[in-house]
Scaffold this motif. Structure first.
Motif, mmCIF file in Angstrom:
data_model
loop_
_atom_site.group_PDB
_atom_site.id
_atom_site.type_symbol
_atom_site.label_atom_id
_atom_site.label_comp_id
_atom_site.label_asym_id
_atom_site.label_seq_id
_atom_site.Cartn_x
_atom_site.Cartn_y
_atom_site.Cartn_z
ATOM 1 N N ARG A 129 0.834 -1.204 0.000
ATOM 2 C CA ARG A 129 0.000 0.000 0.000
ATOM 3 C C ARG A 129 0.870 1.256 0.000
ATOM 4 N N ASN A 130 0.538 2.201 -0.863
ATOM 5 C CA ASN A 130 1.178 3.516 -0.875
ATOM 6 C C ASN A 130 0.222 4.502 -0.212
ATOM 7 N N TYR A 131 0.469 4.798 1.074
ATOM 8 C CA TYR A 131 -0.307 5.855 1.730
ATOM 9 C C TYR A 131 0.065 7.174 1.059
ATOM 10 N N TYR A 132 -0.937 8.002 0.772
ATOM 11 C CA TYR A 132 -0.673 9.150 -0.092
ATOM 12 C C TYR A 132 -1.668 10.269 0.196
ATOM 13 N N GLN A 133 -1.181 11.506 0.139
ATOM 14 C CA GLN A 133 -2.061 12.662 0.301
ATOM 15 C C GLN A 133 -1.438 13.872 -0.398
ATOM 16 N N ARG A 134 -2.297 14.713 -0.969
ATOM 17 C CA ARG A 134 -1.834 15.969 -1.573
ATOM 18 C C ARG A 134 -2.404 17.131 -0.778
ATOM 19 N N HIS A 135 -1.529 18.084 -0.446
ATOM 20 C CA HIS A 135 -1.942 19.282 0.276
ATOM 21 C C HIS A 135 -1.839 20.480 -0.664
ATOM 22 N N ASP A 136 -2.947 21.190 -0.867
ATOM 23 C CA ASP A 136 -2.977 22.359 -1.743
ATOM 24 C C ASP A 136 -3.077 23.631 -0.912
ATOM 25 N N TYR A 137 -2.132 24.523 -1.129
ATOM 26 C CA TYR A 137 -2.162 25.866 -0.543
ATOM 27 C C TYR A 137 -2.511 26.811 -1.691
ATOM 28 N N GLU A 138 -3.758 27.271 -1.728
ATOM 29 C CA GLU A 138 -4.264 27.990 -2.886
ATOM 30 C C GLU A 138 -4.125 29.502 -2.732
ATOM 31 N N GLU A 139 -3.983 30.168 -3.872
ATOM 32 C CA GLU A 139 -3.895 31.630 -3.949
ATOM 33 C C GLU A 139 -2.842 32.183 -2.992
ATOM 34 N N VAL A 140 -1.712 31.493 -2.963
ATOM 35 C CA VAL A 140 -0.561 31.966 -2.195
ATOM 36 C C VAL A 140 0.092 33.123 -2.955
ATOM 37 N N ASP A 141 0.629 34.089 -2.237
ATOM 38 C CA ASP A 141 1.367 35.161 -2.900
ATOM 39 C C ASP A 141 2.410 34.548 -3.829
ATOM 40 N N LYS A 142 2.362 34.953 -5.093
ATOM 41 C CA LYS A 142 3.198 34.292 -6.094
ATOM 42 C C LYS A 142 4.681 34.434 -5.782
ATOM 43 N N ALA A 143 5.097 35.614 -5.351
ATOM 44 C CA ALA A 143 6.518 35.835 -5.048
ATOM 45 C C ALA A 143 6.960 34.962 -3.879
ATOM 46 N N ALA A 144 6.095 34.853 -2.857
ATOM 47 C CA ALA A 144 6.438 34.025 -1.698
ATOM 48 C C ALA A 144 6.541 32.559 -2.094
ATOM 49 N N ALA A 145 5.613 32.093 -2.940
ATOM 50 C CA ALA A 145 5.648 30.696 -3.379
ATOM 51 C C ALA A 145 6.902 30.410 -4.196
ATOM 52 N N GLU A 146 7.271 31.319 -5.067
ATOM 53 C CA GLU A 146 8.468 31.123 -5.890
ATOM 54 C C GLU A 146 9.734 31.161 -5.042
ATOM 55 N N GLU A 147 9.757 32.010 -4.018
ATOM 56 C CA GLU A 147 10.912 32.057 -3.108
ATOM 57 C C GLU A 147 11.031 30.755 -2.326
ATOM 58 N N LEU A 148 9.887 30.190 -1.930
ATOM 59 C CA LEU A 148 9.906 28.902 -1.220
ATOM 60 C C LEU A 148 10.551 27.832 -2.097
ATOM 61 N N MET A 149 10.142 27.780 -3.357
ATOM 62 C CA MET A 149 10.701 26.779 -4.267
ATOM 63 C C MET A 149 12.181 27.048 -4.537
ATOM 64 N N ASP A 150 12.542 28.308 -4.706
ATOM 65 C CA ASP A 150 13.952 28.639 -4.958
ATOM 66 C C ASP A 150 14.823 28.249 -3.769
ATOM 67 N N ASN A 151 14.293 28.481 -2.558
ATOM 68 C CA ASN A 151 15.047 28.120 -1.363
ATOM 69 C C ASN A 151 15.256 26.616 -1.277
ATOM 70 N N LEU A 152 14.231 25.851 -1.617
ATOM 71 C CA LEU A 152 14.368 24.389 -1.635
ATOM 72 C C LEU A 152 15.439 23.962 -2.636
ATOM 73 N N ARG A 153 15.392 24.538 -3.831
ATOM 74 C CA ARG A 153 16.362 24.155 -4.864
ATOM 75 C C ARG A 153 17.792 24.485 -4.427
ATOM 76 N N ASP A 154 17.946 25.602 -3.739
ATOM 77 C CA ASP A 154 19.283 25.996 -3.284
ATOM 78 C C ASP A 154 19.871 25.008 -2.275
ATOM 79 N N ARG A 155 18.997 24.275 -1.563
ATOM 80 C CA ARG A 155 19.466 23.368 -0.509
ATOM 81 C C ARG A 155 19.552 21.908 -0.944
ATOM 82 N N LEU A 156 19.169 21.620 -2.188
ATOM 83 C CA LEU A 156 19.100 20.227 -2.626
ATOM 84 C C LEU A 156 20.440 19.508 -2.552
ATOM 85 N N ALA A 157 21.491 20.176 -2.960
ATOM 86 C CA ALA A 157 22.799 19.519 -3.056
ATOM 87 C C ALA A 157 23.301 19.030 -1.707
#
Length: 542
Positions: free
Chosen positions: A408-436
């Protein structure tokens, strides 16, 4: 008479994964829809003598824009137009018509599962000759035209009456208004054992289908109630409405709550299902159980051979990257190919055309096969009914046997809707910066084994798509995925996908919340969701 209208470009007409989507008032700006339609007609580079399919999901502004599209296509020299009666065509039915009529493509008016009405959402997308969404090369050509357009062409003459089936001439263009259901229903009869399903219903198999006041109502009435003999009343909310009855035509546990309540209650039928605004998504339920889209894909792939159209077996399975790995285990055990693609049905098209896969699916309630080049809600419902009729078991029994065999694959999707676009993009950029530096880090009992930003090289044409979502994979196979959705119309939608694989049947009865609690807490820590978005909880959990 052809009229040439001077116009100016708009700077926000870049198509997303499902075409151009904006709020209705935005589309109602002078020349806004016309500019994009002209860009489609130019960017698609139609050959002389070409035909186009036109239709949509019936939402507010649909009929008006279809009449405009007909007049513009005629002014631009399209030889023939095939249009759904009343302007209606489900997205899979449009795909089928494009393929059956060998059209050059189709203009599909839909915002899929998004709300409708005068203040709701609207969308336009272009499908190519294989019936599938335009690939990135075509959408880029369309976008380039939107940036340089200075005029569009439109016929002075009014479009024909959309309510009357038949053929008329508009200038030099033949316009055929067709029954939107007939060709699609006939295709379903070729794929599935209608006699066996009808017999199961006669013997007592009970079902409910919620069309959510959307386009699949007429299709479901014809197929489920008339051709398969389900009692009148089986189809709920079956009359299409411009505002979807004031609801949100997204088939999930939040927006289809009345159906979920029915299926969890003491008078539940054996099988329940729902579809979305344009008919390409589905939700599957049994008495006392909601089947996740990822599990549904895996069950359908494992049992497709029970339907006549797939009796020879399937060539392979494709799933979008955020979709759970449940289908992977079916592919591995059956010895067939498994392809992991970016989100967006257009990425499945090459695999289907090349014969590498037969069944495809996305966690966002979309499943389909090589019968068309779109996901198809009613197709999934009918395959489930065919499986139920063949196996003579309940939905719950089939799912539990599947988990026992594959895990069994327990699974769930969480949607945060109508988030400030700049804040959402910064969140993703910060994640990418830490991947390595993330591999080896410990979060509670979880240890990161690998982390990356998903990229995809198409095995058919070699095209590469990058930046498709951040994946954090833990030892043991659990994972968290972060990505921004391309289907919203306001701000940004941050989607967080949480998955845990459990091989032991003794642990298959945990609640999803219990099974995923540590991963959910870890997602907030790694993504800094509260800190960066100000949100304590997602808007929707599915």
């Amino acid at each position: 008479m052809i009229r040439t209208v001077a116009t100016q470009p708009f700077d926000d007409q870049k198509p997303g994964t499902s075409g151009l989507r904006k709020k209705v008032p935005h589309f109602q700006q002078p020349n806004y829809a016309e500019n994009f339609i002209q860009a489609i007609l130019d960017g698609a580079k139609l050959e002389p003598g070409s035909s186009l399919v036109i239709g949509g999901d019936g939402r507010f502004f649909n009929a008006s824009v279809i009449r405009t599209a007909i007049r513009m296509a005629a002014a631009n020299g399209v030889a023939k137009l095939i249009v759904g009666r009343g302007g209606l065509l489900s997205t899979p039915a449009a795909s089928n018509l494009i393929r059956k009529r060998k059209a050059a493509g189709g203009i599909v008016l839909s915002a899929s599962h998004n709300p409708g009405g005068p203040d709701g959402d609207f969308g336009i997308k272009y499908n190519i000759a294989n019936g599938g969404p335009a690939p990135e090369g075509v959408t880029e050509a369309i976008f380039r035209r939107t940036r340089e357009i200075r005029e569009y062409k439109i016929l002075e003459e009014d479009a024909p009456d959309l309510s009357i089936v038949g053929t008329t001439m508009l200038g030099e263009t033949e316009v055929e208004i067709v029954d939107p259901v007939a060709d699609y229903a006939s295709l379903m009869e070729e794929l599935f054992d209608f006699a066996k399903i009808r017999a199961a219903i006669e013997k007592g198999l009970t079902l409910r289908f919620d069309a959510m006041h959307a386009v699949t109502g007429p299709y479901a009435h014809e197929i489920l109630e008339r051709r398969l003999g389900a009692p009148v009343g089986t189809v709920l909310n079956g009359t299409p409405s411009e505002d979807f009855g004031g609801g949100h035509p997204d088939p999930n546990v939040v927006w289809a709550a009345p159906l979920v309540d029915l299926m969890m209650g003491p008078t539940a039928p054996d099988f329940g299902a729902a579809s979305d605004g344009d008919g390409d998504r589905n939700m599957i339920l049994g008495r006392g159980i909601v089947v996740t889209p990822s599990d549904s894909l895996a069950v359908l792939a494992a049992n497709a051979h029970l339907a006549p159209g797939y009796a020879r077996g399937i060539a392979g399975i494709a799933r979008s990257m955020p979709t759970s790995g449940a289908a992977d285990r079916v592919a591995h055990k059956r010895g067939i190919g498994l392809y992991e693609t970016p989100t967006g049905w257009k990425f499945f098209g090459n695999l289907l055309d090349a014969g590498k896969v037969t069944i495809c699916g996305e966690e966002s309630a979309g499943t389909g096969s090589d019968h068309v080049r779109e996901k198809d809600g009613l197709w999934a419902v009918l395959l489930w009914l065919n499986i139920l009729a063949e196996r003579g078991q309940s939905v719950s029994e089939i799912v539990r046997e599947h988990w026992a065999e594959f895990g069994r694959n327990y699974y769930q999707r969480h949607d945060y809707e109508e988030v400030d676009k700049a804040a959402a993009e910064e969140l993703m950029d910060n994640l990418r910066d830490r991947l390595a530096s993330m591999a080896g880090q410990r979060f509670g009992t979880l240890v990161v084994s690998e982390a990356d930003d998903f990229s995809y090289k198409d095995p058919v044409d070699g095209s590469v798509s990058t930046g498709q979502g951040v994946r954090i994979v833990f030892s043991g196979g659990s994972r968290i995925v972060f990505r921004l959705s391309g289907t919203g119309t306001v701000g940004a939608t941050l989607r967080v996908y949480i998955e845990r694989f459990e091989p032991e049947p003794a642990r298959h009865d945990l609640s999803v919340e219990e099974a995923l609690r540590e991963l959910t807490e870890t997602a907030d820590v790694i993504g800094e969701i509260r800190k960066r978005t100000g949100r304590d909880q997602p808007d929707v959990r599915t």
